[in-house]
Design a protein around this motif. Structure first.
Motif, PDB file in Angstrom:
ATOM      1  N   VAL A  22       0.832  -1.219   0.000  1.00 49.68           N
ATOM      2  CA  VAL A  22       0.000   0.000   0.000  1.00 49.68           C
ATOM      3  C   VAL A  22       0.860   1.260   0.000  1.00 49.68           C
ATOM      4  N   LEU A  41      -6.307  10.086  -3.940  1.00 51.98           N
ATOM      5  CA  LEU A  41      -7.666   9.553  -3.870  1.00 51.98           C
ATOM      6  C   LEU A  41      -7.841   8.730  -2.601  1.00 51.98           C
ATOM      7  N   GLY A  43      -7.911   5.792  -0.309  1.00 56.49           N
ATOM      8  CA  GLY A  43      -7.208   4.522  -0.394  1.00 56.49           C
ATOM      9  C   GLY A  43      -5.844   4.617  -1.057  1.00 56.49           C
ATOM     10  N   THR A  48      -2.067   5.727   5.901  1.00 53.58           N
ATOM     11  CA  THR A  48      -1.094   4.668   6.211  1.00 53.58           C
ATOM     12  C   THR A  48       0.304   5.279   6.374  1.00 53.58           C
ATOM     13  N   GLN A  88      -7.960  11.162  11.456  1.00 58.98           N
ATOM     14  CA  GLN A  88      -9.379  11.215  11.074  1.00 58.98           C
ATOM     15  C   GLN A  88     -10.236  10.639  12.193  1.00 58.98           C
ATOM     16  N   GLU A 175      -7.180  15.250   7.584  1.00 55.91           N
ATOM     17  CA  GLU A 175      -8.545  15.739   7.338  1.00 55.91           C
ATOM     18  C   GLU A 175      -9.193  16.386   8.560  1.00 55.91           C
ATOM     19  N   HIS A 207      -9.270  16.822   1.463  1.00 55.92           N
ATOM     20  CA  HIS A 207      -9.841  16.672   0.117  1.00 55.92           C
ATOM     21  C   HIS A 207     -10.447  17.966  -0.393  1.00 55.92           C
ATOM     22  N   GLY A 406     -11.170   6.048   4.970  1.00 54.70           N
ATOM     23  CA  GLY A 406     -12.302   6.850   5.417  1.00 54.70           C
ATOM     24  C   GLY A 406     -13.310   7.102   4.301  1.00 54.70           C
ATOM     25  N   GLY A 407     -12.820   7.435   3.127  1.00 59.13           N
ATOM     26  CA  GLY A 407     -13.715   7.737   2.021  1.00 59.13           C
ATOM     27  C   GLY A 407     -14.487   6.497   1.580  1.00 59.13           C
ATOM     28  N   GLY A 433     -14.523  13.542   3.564  1.00 61.88           N
ATOM     29  CA  GLY A 433     -13.472  12.530   3.538  1.00 61.88           C
ATOM     30  C   GLY A 433     -13.423  11.759   2.233  1.00 61.88           C
TER      31      GLY A 433
HETATM   32  N1  ATP Z   1      -5.544  -2.171   8.702  1.00 62.28           N
HETATM   33  C1  ATP Z   1      -5.603  -2.388   7.388  1.00 62.28           C
HETATM   34  N2  ATP Z   1      -5.674  -3.644   6.891  1.00 62.28           N
HETATM   35  C2  ATP Z   1      -5.716  -3.884   5.559  1.00 62.28           C
HETATM   36  N3  ATP Z   1      -5.688  -2.919   4.622  1.00 62.28           N
HETATM   37  C3  ATP Z   1      -5.640  -1.646   5.048  1.00 62.28           C
HETATM   38  C4  ATP Z   1      -5.588  -1.306   6.447  1.00 62.28           C
HETATM   39  N4  ATP Z   1      -5.528   0.046   6.561  1.00 62.28           N
HETATM   40  C5  ATP Z   1      -5.542   0.533   5.304  1.00 62.28           C
HETATM   41  N5  ATP Z   1      -5.605  -0.479   4.401  1.00 62.28           N
HETATM   42  C6  ATP Z   1      -5.607  -0.342   2.937  1.00 62.28           C
HETATM   43  O1  ATP Z   1      -4.495   0.446   2.578  1.00 62.28           O
HETATM   44  C7  ATP Z   1      -4.840   1.312   1.492  1.00 62.28           C
HETATM   45  C8  ATP Z   1      -4.510   2.736   1.864  1.00 62.28           C
HETATM   46  O2  ATP Z   1      -5.455   3.182   2.843  1.00 62.28           O
HETATM   47  P1  ATP Z   1      -5.340   4.600   3.549  1.00 62.28           P
HETATM   48  O3  ATP Z   1      -6.350   4.614   4.677  1.00 62.28           O
HETATM   49  O4  ATP Z   1      -3.935   4.881   3.872  1.00 62.28           O
HETATM   50  O5  ATP Z   1      -5.843   5.535   2.373  1.00 62.28           O
HETATM   51  P2  ATP Z   1      -6.042   7.089   2.383  1.00 62.28           P
HETATM   52  O6  ATP Z   1      -5.278   7.625   1.224  1.00 62.28           O
HETATM   53  O7  ATP Z   1      -5.744   7.657   3.726  1.00 62.28           O
HETATM   54  O8  ATP Z   1      -7.608   7.163   2.065  1.00 62.28           O
HETATM   55  P3  ATP Z   1      -8.747   8.207   2.545  1.00 62.28           P
HETATM   56  O9  ATP Z   1      -8.529   9.455   1.772  1.00 62.28           O
HETATM   57  O10 ATP Z   1     -10.037   7.526   2.127  1.00 62.28           O
HETATM   58  O11 ATP Z   1      -8.625   8.357   4.028  1.00 62.28           O
HETATM   59  C9  ATP Z   1      -6.311   1.076   1.187  1.00 62.28           C
HETATM   60  O12 ATP Z   1      -6.411   0.192   0.124  1.00 62.28           O
HETATM   61  C10 ATP Z   1      -6.823   0.440   2.461  1.00 62.28           C
HETATM   62  O13 ATP Z   1      -7.922  -0.386   2.186  1.00 62.28           O
END
Ligand code: ATP
Length: 501
Positions: A22, A41, A43, A48, A88, A175, A207, A406-407, A433
């Motif tokens: 990821v 976007l 995810g 992370t 968040q 956010e 966002h 979150g989204g 979000g």
């Molecule tokens: N604990 C977890 N276990 C498995 N997959 C995860 C976990 N946390 C996040 N992911 C996956 O890692 C990817 C990145 O997620 P992340 O939450 O970092 O995205 P984001 O850019 O912060 O999104 P958003 O703008 O919606 O908050 C996504 O595909 C998500 O489904």
């Protein structure tokens, strides 16, 4: 950027969940005194990345340097290294008071022989809140506060960590403005500017691109866990940011509302009172999208609960298609054909411990029983189909809600209510979000629901969205309807003026 100028340096960060990458070779540099936008976007990996910086996740590889100090991975005790974060999901305990939550996060009285110094804590936090112009009672339970107040408190808590003996210098806001109206968001943005001006590095995840452009110096864009752009904000505009996020050209960010065919009234709200809302009256036609907005605390955010049976009104009436509906309980709202997307998906409306399937099929579970047995595979196929309608990829219904970004959680919540084809759809900050591309998809669905005949009530602090999407918008002041603005006269300036009148 020289060593002396850098607040944060991330090199080659890699992170995987269950073998799925990821974050892929992510580099990020944030200078002292800089506000750095982390964009992408839903995810794409923003949260992370932040969680890797704070030690919530252990990255597979990479290097992290904060103010020239190399941090061993996984990061331990981020605050001691000067990293303060507003996530968040604030992690506040709803049943505890503001003071208890704030105190717990900084370890007051945590030792055996160090009792909680209530008077001292009260003094410290009162001063912090006063400094920010926030009138939040320290002895109120978190559960009784609005989402906006909770967001502000999360900033206060992080700020306190920055001010504490740990001497934090890197401030990450994930956010923080997602649930806030424009005026309240400005308070948070002002706070960010002050923190940066003091020499700290600030990472801002958001966002709402207007906010990003108003406050950030540089930006890094992630796509599918990789950095696809990094540079000064002045070199970007709304379209180029979204192109980087998507990797392709995009059309308009907002659909038009549907043409109004009939003047048939779908829902008639008459002199509804309850909580901060006083004698609120509004009629919304079939196919109409009507916005309700106001400054924080003006009552608009309390309307959805009154309309859906989550909060019993003190007086007033609601009619759907000419028939009175009694709203004492959420089940009354559902039975009457009222759907509701809540503003605070983690506290209301979403079973976070459950899977997407369990959330999605909850309102229609009886359909999947045959002879007393739950037909799990049929239920799962149905849930996957719903995820497809909101273009949630991968459409994996068995995934826990907590593992969705979150989204994407917001998309699941939307699909859950949309499947019921509500005749009145009450949407409270439905795209919070959600990235611009997914936001457009959700708004298309909202328009489709209106085209199918629903009366849509959009409660939002996002003026741009209200202007673009609504046939008319009503503005609340002191719990009552103060102004109604027809589409032909709608503009963000007009809304702002009406809200602050
Ligand atoms: N604990 C977890 N276990 C498995 N997959 C995860 C976990 N946390 C996040 N992911 C996956 O890692 C990817 C990145 O997620 P992340 O939450 O970092 O995205 P984001 O850019 O912060 O999104 P958003 O703008 O919606 O908050 C996504 O595909 C998500 O489904």
């Amino acid at each position: 950027m020289t060593d002396a100028e850098a607040a944060l340096r991330v090199r080659g960060l890699e992170m995987a969940f269950d073998g799925v990458t990821v974050l892929d070779d992510v580099d990020l540099e944030v200078g002292r005194g800089e506000i750095h936008a982390l964009l992408g976007l839903n995810g794409s990996g923003k949260s992370t990345l932040v969680k890797c910086l704070t030690g919530v996740y252990a990255p597979v590889a990479g290097q992290v340097e904060v103010f020239g100090h190399h941090l061993p991975l996984p990061v331990r005790d981020a605050a001691a290294h000067g990293i303060a974060v507003v996530h968040q999901d604030t992690g506040f305990v709803p049943e505890m008071t503001v003071l208890e939550n704030l105190g717990a996060s900084t370890g007051y009285g945590a030792g055996l022989l160090s009792p909680v110094r209530v008077a001292r804590e009260t003094e410290v936090y009162r001063a912090l809140l006063d400094d920010l112009g926030l009138d939040i009672p320290l002895h109120a339970k978190i559960a009784d506060l609005s989402a906006a107040d909770v967001a502000m408190l999360a900033v206060v808590r992080a700020l306190h960590v920055l001010d504490s003996e740990h001497g934090g210098r890197l401030f990450v806001l994930d956010e923080p403005t997602a649930t806030l109206g424009r005026a309240e968001a400005e308070v948070v943005l002002g706070l960010m500017r002050r923190i940066a001006a003091s020499g700290a590095g600030v990472i801002f995840i958001g966002h709402r691109l207007r906010e990003v452009f108003s406050v950030c110096d540089r930006a890094t864009v992630l796509r599918d866990g990789r950095v696809v752009h990094s540079g000064p904000i002045a070199e970007l505009d709304h379209n180029s940011v979204v192109q980087h996020m998507l990797g392709q050209r995009v059309g308009s960010f907002f659909p038009d509302p549907p043409e109004l065919g009939s003047d048939e009234t779908r829902v008639r709200i008459s002199e509804l009172s309850g909580g901060p809302v006083r004698e609120f009256s509004l009629s919304v036609g079939s196919g109409e999208i009507v916005g309700i907005t106001g400054l924080l605390g003006m009552g608009h955010e309390a309307v959805p609960a009154l309309l859906t049976g989550d909060r019993r009104p003190d007086s007033g009436s609601v009619e759907i298609d000419g028939r009175p509906v009694v709203l004492r309980h959420p089940a009354d709202g559902i039975a009457a054909g009222i759907g509701r997307i809540t503003a605070d998906r983690l506290r209301e409306g979403c079973w976070v411990e459950g899977s997407a399937r369990e959330n999605l099929t909850l309102p229609v579970l009886s359909r999947f029983f045959r002879g007393g047995w739950l037909r799990r595979s049929a239920e799962s196929r149905y849930a996957a189909g719903l995820l497809d309608t909101v273009r949630l990829h991968p459409a994996e219904p068995e995934r826990a809600m907590t593992s969705f970004s979150g989204g994407n959680q917001q998309k699941v919540m939307f699909a859950k209510w949309d499947q019921l084809e509500p005749s009145v759809f009450v949407l409270h900050e439905p795209t919070q979000g959600v990235d611009p591309s997914a936001g457009r998809e959700l708004m298309d669905r909202i328009v489709a629901r209106a085209e199918a005949g629903a009366a849509v009530i959009l409660v939002s602090g996002d003026h741009e969205q209200l202007v673009e999407l609504c046939h008319r918008v009503v503005v609340m002041i002191d719990g009552t309807l103060a102004t109604e603005i027809p589409r032909a006269e709608l503009s963000e300036e007009r809304l702002l003026l009406a809200c602050s009148a």
